[in-house]
Structure formats: C-alpha cells, structure tokens
Write an enzyme that holds these catalytic residues in place. Structure first.
Site, PDB file in Angstrom:
ATOM      1  CG  ASP A  15     -13.490 -18.246 -21.989  1.00  0.00           C
ATOM      2  OD1 ASP A  15     -13.338 -19.446 -21.270  1.00  0.00           O
ATOM      3  OD2 ASP A  15     -14.642 -17.502 -22.380  1.00  0.00           O
ATOM      4  CD  GLU A  37     -13.537 -23.488 -21.811  1.00  0.00           C
ATOM      5  OE1 GLU A  37     -14.567 -23.872 -20.945  1.00  0.00           O
ATOM      6  OE2 GLU A  37     -13.953 -22.247 -22.493  1.00  0.00           O
TER       7      GLU A  37
END
Length: 730
Positions: free
Chosen positions: A399, A452
């Site tokens: 993330d 990401e």
C-alpha cells in the site's frame, strides 16, 4: 541460613523503579563466599521459601518485596520458590535462575538487521528451556532504561518481572516458567526521561480483540492441507498465467462471519465466479475498524476480530484447496500514534525518524517508518517474509508506495529536507523496497509482490540489479497497479456518449505505456467510497444504460493487456457505495427482489468473463509483451468504438470490440488478419442472459477480402449498443 549482604542502594533503587539493565545479576541464586545467595523480588508476599531436594529454607524479608538469604551450599541446587500470600501459597520456578533463551547468532543478526526470521527471535515464544516449560519474552527497546514484563499472570503488576538487557543489541529478555499459550502480556518501558509506558509487543503473533490492546502468547497448531497448491505455486510465472483478482474486505463481505465461517462460503463463491485470486484488505491487527486495516499496530498478528491466527490459516488453506490464490494488502508506509503501540516505543523515536517533519505523515495523522535504521528495515522485511511463510500468502499488495518514495510527498516547500544528492527521492525507502522484494522472491518462490504506486517512478517492476535511466535500480516488484488506466478510463465513462468523442484518447493512452511496467488494472475499494459512487453509478444515462456500460467496461477491461482486479459488490453492479458497516447489498441477487436479471446477469457476465479469459491464453500469456497486442481501430472517436487484437504465444488471436455509444452499429466493418477466414463470437456483454438487449452475432462471421483498417481482410459484425464483444477464429 544467614543474612545476605545488603543490596546496594543504587541496585535497589533501579530494581524497584523498573530501570535495572541486569536484574539477573542481583536476583536469583549466586555463589558467594560460604554458600549460595538467594534473592527474589515478590511484592505483596508474606514469605518466600527456597525448596529443593531435602531442603526448605525461609528467606528473610529485606523490605519493598525483597527476600534474601545465604545457604551453606557448595553448588546452586535445582530449586523452586514457595511464595505465600495472604490467601494462597504458590510453588514457582524462579525466572532468574535461567540463562538467556535467545542465541548469540540471533542477536548478531538482529544487530546487523539481517534476521529474516525475526519473529522466531523476538516476541513471546512458548518453549522448554533448561528442562522447564514456559515462555521466552524478548523485545527490542535500545533506549529504555529498563523493561518489565506484565500480564494477567502477574495481575498486571510488572514489579516482580524485570527483564535483562542483552548488551548492545538493544534486546531485553526474560524466560517465564509456567506461562503458556493464551496468556495476556505487555511490556512496561522505563523511558529515558524517567517516565513509564505500557506497550503491546511489536512482534506479537496474536492480540486481544480491539478495543482491548494486550498481546497474547501464541503457538500455531494448524495442520496445512495445501501441499499440492504450494508445490504448483513454486513453479509458476505470474506474468504468463491467468490472474484475475476479487478484492475483499473480510469483516464486511458477510458481516459477522469468523475466519472459519468465511472459509465455508468465500472459496466456493470465488471459485464459482472463476477468479484466480482473492486480495484481502489488510488483515494485520488495527485498533480502528474504520481505517479498513490500513493503520496497523500489530504487524505480525491477524486481526482478532474474526478469530485466531490458526483460524486465519484455516481460511487461507480452504482458499488454496479450492484452487484460489491469496494476496494480502501490506502496509509498511506508516503506523498510528497510539500510545500503547509503536510510537516512541522506548521513550524516543525508534520505529519512526527522529526528525518530526520526516516522521509525521501529513495526510493520515500517522507516523512513517525510519527506513534508514537497520533494525526497523529488518522488522518490515521479516514481516513480509512472515506472512508468506507462516500463512502461505501468495502475494503482497504493498500500500501507498508513492508516499514512501518521495520526501516531499504531500509536503510544501520548507516541510521536507532533500536527500544527500539534493533530490526528492527517499533513498532509504528505495533501498528498503529493493531489499524486501529481493528477500521475498528469494525465500518464497511463486509469491508475487504488487505495488500500489500512483506516479511515473521508473522501474517499479524492474529487477533490483537493473539500473534504469534515472540511475536507480529497479524496485523489484512483480506487478504494479495501473492507476493511470483506472483514472483515465473511468473519466471517459463518466461522460455522456455524445461527449465521449472529445475524450477518446483517455481509453487509448494506456497503450502508450502499457509495457513500461507489469500492470494490474484495478477497480478497487478506493474507487467506490467517499462520494465516488459505485462503478455502475458512475455511468451516465438511465438504469439500462448504466448497467450496459458497466458490462461493456468489464468486457473491455478483461480484454485489455494487464491483470485485472474487481472489488466486491461490483461483480453484480451494486448501485450503492461500499460501506464497511454493512458490506455488499446481497439482497439485490435475490430473485424475489426482481425477476429481471439486472444484478444476477452482471454476475453471470463476470463468471463468463473469467472462464473465457482463463481458457484463452491470448488474454494473459503475453501481457508484458508488446507483440501480444495490436490495434485494429483506436481512433473511431465519433463512433465511440475501440477494436484490438490479443495474441497468445503461438500467434492465435482474440478480437475485442467495444461500442461505448447507445446505438446499434449494423455491419460495422472491422479489419482482420488474412490468416483467419471465419470468426465466432465467444462473448457478448449485451446477451440477454446478462440483462442485455440480445444484439448478438449468432452466426459465424466470414472474412471478406476487403482490406480495412490496414488489414487484408474484414468482417461485418453487428455491434450492440454500449456493449463489448469478443471474437475468436472459428
């Protein structure tokens, strides 16, 4: 028994204040001239007696809970302590008669920041040590003046359980006999400023269920049944295999279900729809459910909200036995400031940088990790390995990578300091990500890491030893979320069809950079919350048009180069935004709600997309090879039409045509390769089974020798309104 020499004032003060670095030197049993000195710290005890074979000797009270005495013995016996309280007497092993239960190699590797199995060295580990069963507790707290262990086994009073410092490693250790699985514990830190704080174990493998915050002693007893899956995974190359991901927020997929209950429902549902993988939003423990797991406090513990760590293993096992891979969201970018967790863990910045401007994350009210500190980097690298090895996780979706890579991320001028070369790149974070990826790929064959990363950083999915134009080696990820494709394509679809001609490039621009990285096409949770609306609700027009556009878009997405990811609820065109409070609107699939296939039809389409995709190597085998894609028509802006070919390794094609206008286009001529005389429609998003209007090409389409679109032949299919069709050689 004779009286023991008085404990020095300084030792006594530090011991009682919880600030003694070596309590084993003053507590326990030690040879002295004329015998063996016994000393123990037992607050609230009325008396303490040393018991051994043929020996009973009552120690003398020194005050403040200290008891001591010298027995005329030549050697230290195998003894126990009989501790009498007001209402009970306990027979205990003395924790201070044991040697350290952690080895020198462990400490050496921790000091170097190279302990790839850190969870085996730090934290709470039930074990048998020197013939006695108990639990070894270890914690890294180099700035602490002292550390005491406390828990339900001591009525949350740590006075009697000071830990010892193991030299310059910064590690504190105590073996506690008689304590085993299920015990609750924390560490009481004596801070450099003289204060104390009670901290959960950063390495805890199990936690209490939030909002409770204690750590729990844990040992796994799960018997894995996924050997066939693990063996097959090790030989796979994800870039050349089908990879279709269903993203799930476990607590809200079916609210109220535990890990084991989810194991009875989720694998069957995902397998029926044909997804190859599930991606689980963060499962590591977090205090605030509304963070969806993205503000982690227990990096080594699956959230206790849904069960135990072994219960989570049971779910992963069930998914593997159903043939479904498991990806978890992993959050090494930041952590919350909760006073019982990582923030200023030992009284000073430890896991976070010392510079407050560098430490504070400007967007999320959290703290960033100090990637330049070897022990912190080790904590995170080992954590990535831990999930893959201990829980058989098949992929880590990392993330917020962009927030790690840039020193000026969400910061104004003057709020950040350039790196040593005067640049904005966080060189420590780059080195950490490279080390993490290299370590995971070396230790865990078949596992994929996914970034990401929302910027144009060069080489996210390039090997770490390949240096690019920027001068940096690749970050080493296997795949990267294609945020550009997601933003552009959703922006295109948000326009009324009459205006889409002016935004045609938003659907074709992705092919300009499609092979610069190895991409996943993500329609994730982030796109269907916070006022962004559900996927079907982003589309203009009436309900029929929105649903048709939704289906056409999925058909376009599944045919586009790159792997695909779809968030739960979007597989059946849920109209409402996702809410973690109640999850998907499953009632929309109930036939009693509607006899029309509005939502069931979209789910049927997703099932057929996945099954046709898996059976068609042209759609996945050459995802990272420019030779696997060719435009037929990429500039039919006035028609809102896109047509392209995908090729497998042997050159067999699939032709995908999308019509994003609400009109039927009869006999729409499309150029085709000369080598294919007849084409057959294998999927049509306008099929009545999916809730469409039934504008299909039921008969095979014979290629005519009429050149078109620069091709030697052409066909004349009918293009359904707001529809996508897939054609293959008959």
């Amino acid at each position: 028994m004779r009286a023991a020499p008085a404990l020095g004032d300084e030792d006594r003060r530090r011991l009682l204040a919880g600030a003694h670095h070596d309590p084993h030197a003053v507590l326990g049993a030690h040879p002295v001239p004329g015998g063996v000195l016994f000393r123990t710290l037992r607050p609230y005890a009325r008396s303490v007696t040393v018991a051994a074979d043929g020996l009973r000797a009552r120690l003398r009270a020194e005050g403040d809970g200290l008891f001591s005495g010298v027995l005329p013995l030549r050697n230290i016996p195998d003894y126990r302590l009989l501790v009498a309280y007001e209402d009970a007497e306990l027979e205990l092993h003395d924790p201070y008669r044991f040697l350290p239960a952690i080895g020198e190699l462990d400490l050496h590797l921790i000091g170097e920041g190279r302990h790839e199995e850190l969870w085996r060295a730090l934290g709470a580990r039930p074990m048998t040590h020197q013939g006695v069963t108990g639990t070894r507790f270890t914690v890294w707290a180099p700035n602490a003046l002292g550390v005491r262990l406390t828990g339900d086994f001591s009525y949350w009073d740590g006075t009697a359980l000071p830990m010892r410092s193991l030299g310059g490693s910064g590690v504190w250790e105590l073996f506690l006999p008689g304590v085993g699985e299920g015990a609750l514990y924390k560490f009481e830190i004596a801070r450099p400023d003289g204060g104390h704080s009670l901290r959960a174990d950063p390495m805890a493998r199990r936690t209490e269920c939030p909002p409770a915050t204690a750590s729990v002693v844990h040992a796994s007893h799960h018997d894995w049944g996924d050997a066939a899956w693990m063996a097959g995974r090790a030989g796979g190359r994800v870039h050349e295999l089908p990879f279709s991901v269903y993203e799930v927020h476990l607590p809200s997929w079916r609210p109220g279900l535990t890990y084991r209950q989810l194991a009875e429902q989720l694998p069957a549902y995902v397998k029926d729809l044909g997804f190859t993988h599930v991606e689980l939003m963060p499962v590591a423990e977090h205090p605030f459910g509304g963070s969806w797991g993205y503000q982690v406090t227990g990096f080594y513990a699956p959230t206790a909200r849904l069960g135990t760590p072994d219960d989570f293993k049971y779910l992963v096992d069930a998914l593997h036995r159903a043939g479904i891979g498991v990806i978890v969201d992993w959050v090494p970018a930041h952590f919350p400031k909760d006073a019982w967790a990582l923030a200023e863990f030992d009284g000073r910045p430890l896991y976070e940088p010392a510079d407050p401007l560098r430490a504070a994350h400007p967007d999320w009210g959290t703290l960033e990790f100090d990637y330049g500190r070897t022990e912190v980097r080790n904590f995170l690298v080992a954590n990535a390995v831990y999930w893959c090895e201990e829980f058989h996780i098949d992929g880590l979706r990392v993330d917020a990578v962009a927030s790690m890579l840039y020193l000026d991320y969400s910061r104004e001028p003057g709020q950040w300091t350039p790196n040593a070369h005067g640049g904005r790149e966080n060189l420590d974070a780059v080195a950490f990500l490279q080390e993490m990826n290299a370590t995971v790929y070396r230790r865990c064959p078949g596992v994929v890491t996914i970034a990401e990363e929302s910027t144009a950083w060069d080489g996210v999915t390039r090997a770490t030893h390949h240096v690019g134009p920027s001068g940096f080696g690749g970050l080493g990820f296997g795949l990267k979320w294609n945020m550009g494709w997601m933003h552009d394509s959703l922006a295109y679809l948000a326009h009324e069809p009459v205006h889409r001609a002016y935004h045609h490039h938003e659907m074709t621009f992705s092919m300009v950079y499609a092979y610069s990285e190895n991409y996943v096409l993500p329609i994730s949770h982030d796109e269907v919350v916070h006022g962004k609306r559900a996927l079907v609700s982003k589309m203009p027009g009436d309900w029929w048009q929105r649903r048709a556009t939704h289906r056409a878009y999925l058909g376009f997405m599944w045919a586009h180069p790159g792997k695909q990811l779809l968030f739960m609820g979007q597989e059946f065109a849920q109209g409402a935004e996702w809410s973690e409070a109640h999850g998907p609107d499953w009632w929309l699939l109930d036939p009693s709600y509607s006899a029309e296939p509005d939502h069931r039809g979209v789910r049927d389409l997703v099932r057929d997309l996945n099954r046709t995709y898996a059976a068609t190597p042209a759609l996945w085998q050459r995802d990272t090879d420019p030779e696997g894609f060719s435009w037929i028509e990429g500039d039919a802006r006035e028609d809102n039409v896109f047509a392209f070919l995908r090729y497998d390794a042997e050159g067999s094609p699939l032709l995908a045509i999308s019509n994003f206008s609400p009109v039927v286009r009869h006999e729409y001529r499309v150029g085709t390769p000369e080598a294919v005389p007849v084409w057959r429609e294998v999927l049509n998003t306008d099929d009545r089974r999916y809730g469409g209007g039934g504008v299909v090409n039921a008969e095979p389409l014979k290629a005519e020798p009429t050149g078109w679109h620069g091709r030697p032949a052409s066909i004349l299919p009918v293009l359904p309104p707001l529809g996508t069709i897939w054609l293959r050689p008959a």
